[in-house]
Design a protein around this motif. Structure first.
Motif, mmCIF file in Angstrom:
data_model
loop_
_atom_site.group_PDB
_atom_site.id
_atom_site.type_symbol
_atom_site.label_atom_id
_atom_site.label_comp_id
_atom_site.label_asym_id
_atom_site.label_seq_id
_atom_site.Cartn_x
_atom_site.Cartn_y
_atom_site.Cartn_z
ATOM 1 N N VAL A 92 0.906 -1.151 0.000
ATOM 2 C CA VAL A 92 0.000 0.000 0.000
ATOM 3 C C VAL A 92 0.943 1.198 0.000
ATOM 4 C CG1 VAL A 92 -1.707 1.301 1.325
ATOM 5 C CG2 VAL A 92 -1.820 -1.199 1.261
ATOM 6 N N GLU A 93 1.005 1.919 -1.113
ATOM 7 C CA GLU A 93 2.023 2.964 -1.251
ATOM 8 C C GLU A 93 1.658 4.228 -0.483
ATOM 9 O OE1 GLU A 93 2.605 3.577 -5.432
ATOM 10 O OE2 GLU A 93 3.629 1.652 -5.699
ATOM 11 N N ALA A 94 0.387 4.584 -0.494
ATOM 12 C CA ALA A 94 -0.016 5.819 0.181
ATOM 13 C C ALA A 94 -1.507 5.822 0.442
ATOM 14 C CB ALA A 94 0.338 7.028 -0.697
ATOM 15 N N ILE A 95 -1.890 6.509 1.525
ATOM 16 C CA ILE A 95 -3.314 6.758 1.778
ATOM 17 C C ILE A 95 -3.464 8.261 1.980
ATOM 18 C CG2 ILE A 95 -5.233 6.448 3.380
ATOM 19 C CD1 ILE A 95 -4.295 3.608 3.844
ATOM 20 N N THR A 101 -8.326 8.637 -0.750
ATOM 21 C CA THR A 101 -7.875 7.691 -1.777
ATOM 22 C C THR A 101 -6.739 6.823 -1.232
ATOM 23 O OG1 THR A 101 -6.156 9.140 -2.677
ATOM 24 C CG2 THR A 101 -8.365 9.343 -3.647
ATOM 25 N N MET A 102 -6.540 5.706 -1.899
ATOM 26 C CA MET A 102 -5.443 4.809 -1.557
ATOM 27 C C MET A 102 -4.672 4.488 -2.833
ATOM 28 S SD MET A 102 -5.883 0.842 -0.375
ATOM 29 C CE MET A 102 -5.977 1.110 1.385
ATOM 30 N N ASP A 115 -7.636 -3.583 5.506
ATOM 31 C CA ASP A 115 -7.095 -3.317 6.845
ATOM 32 C C ASP A 115 -6.359 -1.979 6.881
ATOM 33 O OD1 ASP A 115 -8.130 -5.709 7.647
ATOM 34 O OD2 ASP A 115 -6.218 -6.795 7.705
ATOM 35 N N ALA A 116 -5.596 -1.696 5.810
ATOM 36 C CA ALA A 116 -4.842 -0.435 5.770
ATOM 37 C C ALA A 116 -5.803 0.756 5.738
ATOM 38 C CB ALA A 116 -3.922 -0.413 4.552
ATOM 39 N N LEU A 124 -12.546 0.668 2.552
ATOM 40 C CA LEU A 124 -12.535 0.147 1.186
ATOM 41 C C LEU A 124 -13.660 -0.889 1.135
ATOM 42 C CD1 LEU A 124 -11.278 -0.198 -1.643
ATOM 43 C CD2 LEU A 124 -9.670 -1.830 -0.640
ATOM 44 N N PRO A 125 -14.760 -0.593 0.415
ATOM 45 C CA PRO A 125 -15.976 -1.400 0.590
ATOM 46 C C PRO A 125 -15.989 -2.775 -0.072
ATOM 47 C CG PRO A 125 -16.462 0.762 -0.433
ATOM 48 C CD PRO A 125 -14.982 0.581 -0.452
#
Ligand code: ZN
Length: 455
Positions: A92-95, A101-102, A115-116, A124-125
């Motif tokens: 996961v590079e960035a939130i 956004t992710m 989870d992130a 995140l649905p």
């Protein structure tokens, strides 16, 4: 081929390539045949994916992208091909909390991405049974659906932007983060749901949602098909958009998952014609719990439902979902064929009756188990007639009645190899021709996931 394998090894490192017996052993999926790949190649970056594809393109070698290999339609079958596994690209590079956004790499497992998001106070649905193995790249390539489509849409609705590598190694970076962006063709859509036949998704920007703080789950009994869509529309209206799942189980399914050797116990007594699992997600725990109780009380009074149980704890909620998720019990019926069809809700009752009648007319001992995401018009039909060799004949029985009502032979599982022969039930000749035009334009040598979808 040896020269190609050497080049791939120098690109991704010796630890990133498996060949021969090692490749055959790792080419495993509990769900579908994967065949025996020439090699399994595990790149660590988009740059490496690009170099792998460039080399394969020059050599004319087939490349089959691999995510979590939980697909059900043999979309990842890789006999004699280079299986391109994105499993080492799992970050996961960035939130972006403000932009909601992710940015995530394709090999990230769905559960890890969820989870992130949760740790960042967001949501995140996407949710489906294979959440612990399926990857974001696979979810995008197959346009995954699952349990919350009714409220949040399919994977397509969560992708703002993506990066993909074309058959010749060209990197197309379309990492859009904007919700509104009408600047010409929406290129990301080419790679969403095309099952890796037009390019390999390597990274994506996903749209996140506010994290729900209340979750209410109920199990309902309904005594006639007519009441199901009325109940659905009633709940949608009365719960002002909070309804996130409307899962219907026909009695054969409910009995399979609530009788030995299944571990599940009945939540409501056997003997009702339909069982419904509903869930709401909201932001006001006490008020939401009161609201669903009131609304279900009204549904009972109005005769939409005849019995109801509301989960009072997480354990009770888990038990309800465990029944819906215990699809493996259908294997007790012997050799079976699983279907994933879409059709208008008003046509559903007659469709299911017709399929049942046609199956038993041909094979008196045939079994037919039905359940699914009725709120999305998506049913999973599982049929069997005691013999594996009847697969194609059973498929014809289940698919034929879809043609006149504009139904789909695949709501959320895709086409892969398995449903290719029936694609024309749901797609017209000009649609199929346009798909082939796109395929030829993007992959003129036909090296990307060959033979799948329209290949
Ligand atoms: Zn499903």
């Amino acid at each position: 081929m040896t020269a190609l394998l050497k080049e791939l090894e120098s690109t991704v490192g010796a630890a990133g390539v498996a060949t021969g017996e090692a490749a055959a052993e790792q080419a495993f999926s509990p769900w579908a045949r994967l065949g025996r790949p020439l090699a399994i190649v595990r790149p660590r970056s988009t740059e490496e994916v690009s170099r792998v594809l460039k080399a394969a393109h020059a050599a004319g070698a087939a490349v089959v992208p691999w995510g979590g290999r939980t697909g059900l339609v043999e979309g990842a079958a890789a006999e004699g091909a280079i299986a391109l596994s994105l499993e080492r690209m799992n970050a996961v590079e960035a939130i972006d909390r403000t932009g909601s956004t992710m940015t995530v790499q394709a090999g990230c497992v769905l559960q890890a991405a969820c989870d992130a998001a949760d740790e960042a106070g967001l949501f995140l649905p996407l949710d489906l049974g294979a959440r612990g193995s399926a990857t974001i790249g696979g979810n995008i390539s197959t346009n995954a659906g699952g349990n919350r489509v009714l409220r949040y849409g399919m994977m397509r609705d969560m992708v703002l932007g993506l990066e993909a590598v074309l058959a010749d190694g060209t990197v197309v970076s379309a990492m859009n983060r904007l919700i509104k962006n009408n600047t010409g063709y929406d290129l990301k859509q080419l790679f969403i749901g095309s099952e890796g036949t037009l390019g390999v998704v390597t990274r994506a920007v996903l749209r996140l949602r506010p994290k729900p703080t209340s979750q209410n789950t109920a199990f309902l009994a309904v005594d006639g098909f007519d009441a199901l869509p009325r109940l659905l529309r009633f709940l949608e209206a009365e719960l002002s958009g909070a309804l996130s799942a409307f899962e219907v189980m026909w009695p054969e399914f409910y009995e399979l998952v609530t009788t030995e050797p299944a571990k599940g116990k009945p939540v409501l007594p056997h003997g009702h014609p339909y069982y419904v699992l509903v869930e709401t997600l909201g932001a006001h725990p006490e008020a939401d719990a009161e609201r669903i109780e009131t609304v279900l009380g009204e549904a009972l009074e109005q005769g939409f439902i005849v019995d109801a149980a509301i989960a009072k704890s997480q354990a009770e909620r888990d038990r309800m979902w465990a029944l819906r998720d215990d699809v493996g019990q259908v294997a007790r019926n012997g050799p079976i064929v699983t279907f994933d069809v879409s059709l208008p809700i008003p046509d559903m009752e007659a469709y299911v009756a017709r399929v049942r009648a046609d199956l038993t007319a041909r094979w008196p001992a045939a079994t037919c188990v039905v359940f699914g995401h009725l709120g999305d018009g998506n049913l999973h039909v599982i049929a069997g007639a005691g013999d594996r060799s009847l697969r194609h004949a059973i498929e014809e029985v289940v698919y034929a009645p879809l043609r006149p009502i504009g139904g789909s032979i695949s709501a959320e599982h895709g086409i892969g190899l398995q449903k290719k022969a029936f694609l024309d039930v749901s797609r017209s000749p000009p649609e199929l021709a346009l798909m082939r035009t796109l395929k030829t334009a993007l992959d003129p040598k036909g090296i990307l996931n060959p033979g799948k979808v329209v290949g």
